[in-house]
Design a protein around this motif. Structure first.
Motif, PDB file in Angstrom:
ATOM      1  N   ILE A 252      -8.834   2.889  -2.720  1.00 19.57           N
ATOM      2  CA  ILE A 252      -8.396   1.880  -3.692  1.00 19.57           C
ATOM      3  C   ILE A 252      -8.199   0.524  -3.034  1.00 19.57           C
ATOM      4  N   PHE A 253      -7.624   0.522  -1.833  1.00 23.00           N
ATOM      5  CA  PHE A 253      -7.304  -0.745  -1.174  1.00 23.00           C
ATOM      6  C   PHE A 253      -8.381  -1.208  -0.199  1.00 23.00           C
ATOM      7  N   GLY A 254      -9.481  -0.475  -0.109  1.00 20.51           N
ATOM      8  CA  GLY A 254     -10.591  -0.902   0.760  1.00 20.51           C
ATOM      9  C   GLY A 254     -10.279  -0.771   2.236  1.00 20.51           C
ATOM     10  N   ILE A 255      -9.485   0.215   2.590  1.00 27.16           N
ATOM     11  CA  ILE A 255      -9.157   0.464   3.998  1.00 27.16           C
ATOM     12  C   ILE A 255     -10.124   1.530   4.485  1.00 27.16           C
ATOM     13  N   THR A 256     -10.933   1.187   5.469  1.00 27.79           N
ATOM     14  CA  THR A 256     -12.004   2.090   5.877  1.00 27.79           C
ATOM     15  C   THR A 256     -11.519   3.271   6.697  1.00 27.79           C
ATOM     16  N   ASN A 257     -10.424   3.134   7.409  1.00 27.23           N
ATOM     17  CA  ASN A 257      -9.903   4.233   8.216  1.00 27.23           C
ATOM     18  C   ASN A 257      -8.690   4.826   7.516  1.00 27.23           C
ATOM     19  N   GLN A 258      -8.812   6.060   7.052  1.00 24.41           N
ATOM     20  CA  GLN A 258      -7.722   6.699   6.305  1.00 24.41           C
ATOM     21  C   GLN A 258      -6.502   6.938   7.188  1.00 24.41           C
ATOM     22  N   GLY A 259      -6.707   7.096   8.477  1.00 22.01           N
ATOM     23  CA  GLY A 259      -5.603   7.319   9.410  1.00 22.01           C
ATOM     24  C   GLY A 259      -4.682   6.125   9.537  1.00 22.01           C
ATOM     25  N   THR A 260      -5.178   4.961   9.155  1.00 27.40           N
ATOM     26  CA  THR A 260      -4.372   3.743   9.216  1.00 27.40           C
ATOM     27  C   THR A 260      -3.131   3.881   8.345  1.00 27.40           C
ATOM     28  N   ILE A 261      -3.287   4.415   7.153  1.00 23.84           N
ATOM     29  CA  ILE A 261      -2.163   4.547   6.226  1.00 23.84           C
ATOM     30  C   ILE A 261      -1.137   5.530   6.786  1.00 23.84           C
ATOM     31  N   CYS A 262      -1.601   6.594   7.377  1.00 26.21           N
ATOM     32  CA  CYS A 262      -0.701   7.576   7.991  1.00 26.21           C
ATOM     33  C   CYS A 262       0.089   6.917   9.123  1.00 26.21           C
TER      34      CYS A 262
ATOM     35  N   VAL B 277       0.832  -1.203   0.000  1.00 27.88           N
ATOM     36  CA  VAL B 277       0.000   0.000   0.000  1.00 27.88           C
ATOM     37  C   VAL B 277       0.868   1.255   0.000  1.00 27.88           C
ATOM     38  N   LEU B 278       1.883   1.285   0.870  1.00 27.48           N
ATOM     39  CA  LEU B 278       2.748   2.461   0.955  1.00 27.48           C
ATOM     40  C   LEU B 278       3.533   2.667  -0.343  1.00 27.48           C
TER      41      LEU B 278
ATOM     42  N   LEU C 290      -0.476   9.472  -4.448  1.00 30.35           N
ATOM     43  CA  LEU C 290      -1.854   9.533  -3.977  1.00 30.35           C
ATOM     44  C   LEU C 290      -1.918  10.027  -2.534  1.00 30.35           C
ATOM     45  N   SER C 291      -3.053  10.606  -2.183  1.00 26.58           N
ATOM     46  CA  SER C 291      -3.294  11.017  -0.797  1.00 26.58           C
ATOM     47  C   SER C 291      -3.722   9.784   0.003  1.00 26.58           C
ATOM     48  N   ASP C 292      -3.768   9.931   1.310  1.00 27.99           N
ATOM     49  CA  ASP C 292      -4.214   8.825   2.162  1.00 27.99           C
ATOM     50  C   ASP C 292      -5.655   8.409   1.852  1.00 27.99           C
ATOM     51  N   PRO C 293      -6.602   9.373   1.708  1.00 27.90           N
ATOM     52  CA  PRO C 293      -7.975   8.965   1.396  1.00 27.90           C
ATOM     53  C   PRO C 293      -8.095   8.229   0.056  1.00 27.90           C
ATOM     54  N   GLU C 294      -7.357   8.694  -0.953  1.00 33.24           N
ATOM     55  CA  GLU C 294      -7.405   8.023  -2.264  1.00 33.24           C
ATOM     56  C   GLU C 294      -6.862   6.603  -2.165  1.00 33.24           C
TER      57      GLU C 294
ATOM     58  N   TRP D  27       0.833   3.721   9.385  1.00 31.26           N
ATOM     59  CA  TRP D  27       1.821   2.819   8.772  1.00 31.26           C
ATOM     60  C   TRP D  27       3.035   3.594   8.290  1.00 31.26           C
ATOM     61  N   ARG D  28       2.785   4.753   7.671  1.00 28.68           N
ATOM     62  CA  ARG D  28       3.886   5.564   7.146  1.00 28.68           C
ATOM     63  C   ARG D  28       4.802   6.008   8.287  1.00 28.68           C
ATOM     64  N   LYS D  29       4.207   6.454   9.384  1.00 34.95           N
ATOM     65  CA  LYS D  29       5.000   6.886  10.539  1.00 34.95           C
ATOM     66  C   LYS D  29       5.828   5.726  11.087  1.00 34.95           C
ATOM     67  N   LYS D  30       5.208   4.550  11.176  1.00 35.82           N
ATOM     68  CA  LYS D  30       5.937   3.365  11.638  1.00 35.82           C
ATOM     69  C   LYS D  30       7.100   3.052  10.718  1.00 35.82           C
ATOM     70  N   TYR D  31       6.845   3.141   9.414  1.00 34.16           N
ATOM     71  CA  TYR D  31       7.879   2.833   8.420  1.00 34.16           C
ATOM     72  C   TYR D  31       9.031   3.834   8.520  1.00 34.16           C
ATOM     73  N   ILE D  32       8.705   5.094   8.692  1.00 35.59           N
ATOM     74  CA  ILE D  32       9.743   6.127   8.775  1.00 35.59           C
ATOM     75  C   ILE D  32      10.588   5.951  10.035  1.00 35.59           C
TER      76      ILE D  32
END
Length: 175
Positions: free
Chosen positions: A82-92, A65-66, A74-78, A94-99
Motif C-alpha cells: 500500500i505504501f510502496g515500500i519495496t522491502n517488507q522487512g523494513t516495516i518489521c 505506516v505503523l 494488515l500484515s507487513d507485506p500488505e 520500524w516496529r521493533k524500533k518503536y517497541i
C-alpha cells in the motif's frame, strides 16, 4: 536504480497474467526469487506500475505506516504494498524500533558514524600542566561516566533480583 529493468519485470508479470504460470515456475525460468516476482505482480495489480526502492523515510512517515497497519490489521507485506515500500522487512524493523525505543527511535538518523575523531576532553599533556578549565572538563566527564556506569550496574542488579524472584515463584507454583 533497481537490479531489474522495468521491461523485464513487465515481461514476467504479463507472462504470469496471460499464462497463469506460478511465481515458483517463473523463478526457475528467469532465476528471480518467487517472492520478488509475487511482489512485482502485487505492485502491478495495485498501481499499474512498479515501485522503485526508497532509501530514506521520515519519522512521520514511519509512524503513519505503523499506525495505519495497526488500525487496519494488515500484515507487513500488505502494508508495504500500500505504501510502496519495496522491502517488507523494513516495516518489521520500524516496529521493533518503536517497541524498544518509542516514537523517538523512528526519528533517529540512520547511517554510518563519522570517521573523524571528536576532540578529546582529555588534554594531550601531563596532568600537572592542565589548566583549571581542562581539569574541570575532565572531572565532569569522569563524573558523568561513573553515574552512567552506576545506573547500569543498578539496573542489572534489579533484573537479576527480578529473575530470581520469578524463578522462586515458578518453583513454588510447580510444587
Amino acid at each position: 536504480m533497481s537490479k531489474y529493468s522495468e521491461e523485464f519485470k513487465l515481461k514476467i508479470v504479463k507472462e504470469h497474467k496471460e499464462t497463469h504460470i506460478g511465481a515458483k515456475s517463473l523463478q526457475k525460468k528467469y532465476g528471480v526469487y518467487h517472492s520478488q516476482i509475487e511482489q512485482w505482480i502485487a505492485q502491478y495489480k495495485l498501481n499499474g506500475k512498479f515501485t522503485e526502492p526508497t532509501r530514506h523515510f521520515s519519522g512521520e512517515f514511519k509512524l503513519k505506516v505503523l499506525n495505519y497497519q495497526q488500525e487496519h490489521h494488515l500484515s507487513d507485506p500488505e502494508t508495504a504494498l500500500i505504501f510502496g515500500i519495496t522491502n517488507q522487512g523494513t516495516i518489521c524493523a520500524w516496529r521493533k524500533k518503536y517497541i524498544t525505543g518509542g516514537t523517538e527511535a523512528l526519528f533517529q538518523k540512520q547511517g554510518r558514524r563519522s570517521k573523524m575523531q571528536k576532540k578529546s576532553l582529555i588534554p594531550n599533556k601531563p596532568r600537572e600542566e592542565w589548566t583549571k578549565d581542562e581539569e574541570l572538563a575532565y572531572l565532569r566527564m569522569e563524573n558523568d561516566f561513573l553515574k552512567k556506569y552506576l545506573a547500569l550496574v543498578q539496573e542489572d542488579d534489579k533484573k537479576k533480583q527480578q529473575q530470581t524472584k520469578d524463578r522462586e515463584q515458578s518453583m513454588l507454583s510447580e510444587n
